[in-house]
Design a protein around this motif. Structure first.
Motif, mmCIF file in Angstrom:
data_model
loop_
_atom_site.group_PDB
_atom_site.id
_atom_site.type_symbol
_atom_site.label_atom_id
_atom_site.label_comp_id
_atom_site.label_asym_id
_atom_site.label_seq_id
_atom_site.Cartn_x
_atom_site.Cartn_y
_atom_site.Cartn_z
ATOM 1 N N LEU A 152 0.603 -1.302 -0.099
ATOM 2 C CA LEU A 152 0.214 -0.266 0.227
ATOM 3 C C LEU A 152 1.181 1.328 0.402
ATOM 4 O O LEU A 152 0.621 2.064 -0.208
ATOM 5 C CB LEU A 152 -0.707 0.298 0.985
ATOM 6 C CG LEU A 152 -1.733 -0.863 1.058
ATOM 7 C CD1 LEU A 152 -2.551 -1.264 2.579
ATOM 8 C CD2 LEU A 152 -2.962 -0.504 0.231
ATOM 9 N N ALA A 153 1.816 1.123 0.242
ATOM 10 C CA ALA A 153 2.939 1.506 0.447
ATOM 11 C C ALA A 153 3.346 2.738 -0.973
ATOM 12 O O ALA A 153 3.777 3.927 -0.733
ATOM 13 C CB ALA A 153 3.915 1.959 0.986
ATOM 14 N N ARG A 154 2.518 1.882 -2.308
ATOM 15 C CA ARG A 154 3.194 1.914 -3.935
ATOM 16 C C ARG A 154 2.391 3.165 -3.529
ATOM 17 O O ARG A 154 2.780 3.840 -5.215
ATOM 18 C CB ARG A 154 3.235 0.740 -3.944
ATOM 19 C CG ARG A 154 4.415 1.181 -5.376
ATOM 20 C CD ARG A 154 4.241 -0.319 -6.433
ATOM 21 N NE ARG A 154 5.146 -1.427 -5.514
ATOM 22 C CZ ARG A 154 6.289 -1.205 -5.793
ATOM 23 N NH1 ARG A 154 7.094 -0.268 -6.527
ATOM 24 N NH2 ARG A 154 6.797 -2.275 -5.178
ATOM 25 N N ASP A 155 1.205 3.887 -3.127
ATOM 26 C CA ASP A 155 0.767 4.126 -3.732
ATOM 27 C C ASP A 155 0.017 4.951 -3.004
ATOM 28 O O ASP A 155 -1.554 5.572 -2.881
ATOM 29 C CB ASP A 155 -1.389 3.492 -3.962
ATOM 30 C CG ASP A 155 -0.611 2.026 -5.166
ATOM 31 O OD1 ASP A 155 -0.117 1.795 -5.970
ATOM 32 O OD2 ASP A 155 -1.198 1.074 -4.319
ATOM 33 N N ILE A 156 0.863 5.594 -2.158
ATOM 34 C CA ILE A 156 0.449 7.322 -1.625
ATOM 35 C C ILE A 156 0.418 8.358 -2.730
ATOM 36 O O ILE A 156 -0.386 9.641 -1.881
ATOM 37 C CB ILE A 156 1.560 7.169 -0.159
ATOM 38 C CG1 ILE A 156 0.322 6.259 0.604
ATOM 39 C CG2 ILE A 156 0.977 8.498 0.679
ATOM 40 C CD1 ILE A 156 1.403 5.777 1.643
ATOM 41 N N VAL A 157 1.942 8.876 -3.267
ATOM 42 C CA VAL A 157 2.842 9.794 -3.643
ATOM 43 C C VAL A 157 1.774 10.188 -5.069
ATOM 44 O O VAL A 157 2.265 8.667 -6.097
ATOM 45 C CB VAL A 157 3.817 9.616 -3.355
ATOM 46 C CG1 VAL A 157 4.602 11.247 -4.514
ATOM 47 C CG2 VAL A 157 4.477 9.612 -2.500
ATOM 48 N N CYS A 158 1.570 11.287 -5.112
ATOM 49 C CA CYS A 158 0.643 11.298 -6.437
ATOM 50 C C CYS A 158 1.561 12.064 -7.881
ATOM 51 O O CYS A 158 2.294 11.567 -8.629
ATOM 52 C CB CYS A 158 -0.234 11.941 -7.122
ATOM 53 S SG CYS A 158 -1.342 12.690 -8.494
#
Length: 95
Positions: A22-28
Motif C-alpha cells: 500500500l505504501a506504493r500508492d500514496i504519492v501522486c
C-alpha cells in the motif's frame, strides 16, 4: 523541502521492501526544487517508481551555494543544480 521529499520517498520505499504494498500508492506527484542531494541515477529511479504522477526536478545550474556544496563533496552532481538522468523524471531548468 526537497530533502524532506526525498527522505519520505525513501521511507516509503523501505515500507514496500518490508512487504507493505500500500505504501506504493500514496504519492501522486512530487516536485523537488533546488534539492541539495546527490543526483545518483539508481537512487532516483527507485524513488520515481513510488510516484504515480509527475516527478519534477527543478534545478538552477548556477546556484553558487549548491555548486560549492557539490565541490566539497568531490564534484558529484547535485539534484538542485543538474538534471537527473532517471527515466520519467521531468527536469526543469530554472535559470
Amino acid at each position: 523541502g526537497g530533502v524532506v521529499v526525498q527522505s519520505c520517498l525513501r521511507e516509503l520505499q523501505e515500507m514496500v521492501t518490508d512487504g507493505n504494498p500500500l505504501a506504493r500508492d500514496i504519492v501522486c506527484d512530487a516536485v523537488m526544487l533546488g534539492t541539495p542531494a546527490l543526483a545518483l541515477n539508481e537512487d532516483w529511479s527507485k524513488l520515481r517508481q513510488l510516484v504515480s504522477g509527475r516527478f519534477i526536478n527543478g534545478f538552477f545550474a548556477q546556484d553558487s551555494f549548491l555548486l560549492s556544496h557539490q565541490f566539497r563533496r568531490g564534484g558529484a552532481p547535485m539534484a538542485g543544480c543538474s538534471p537527473l538522468r532517471a527515466p520519467d523524471v521531468e527536469n526543469v531548468p530554472m535559470d
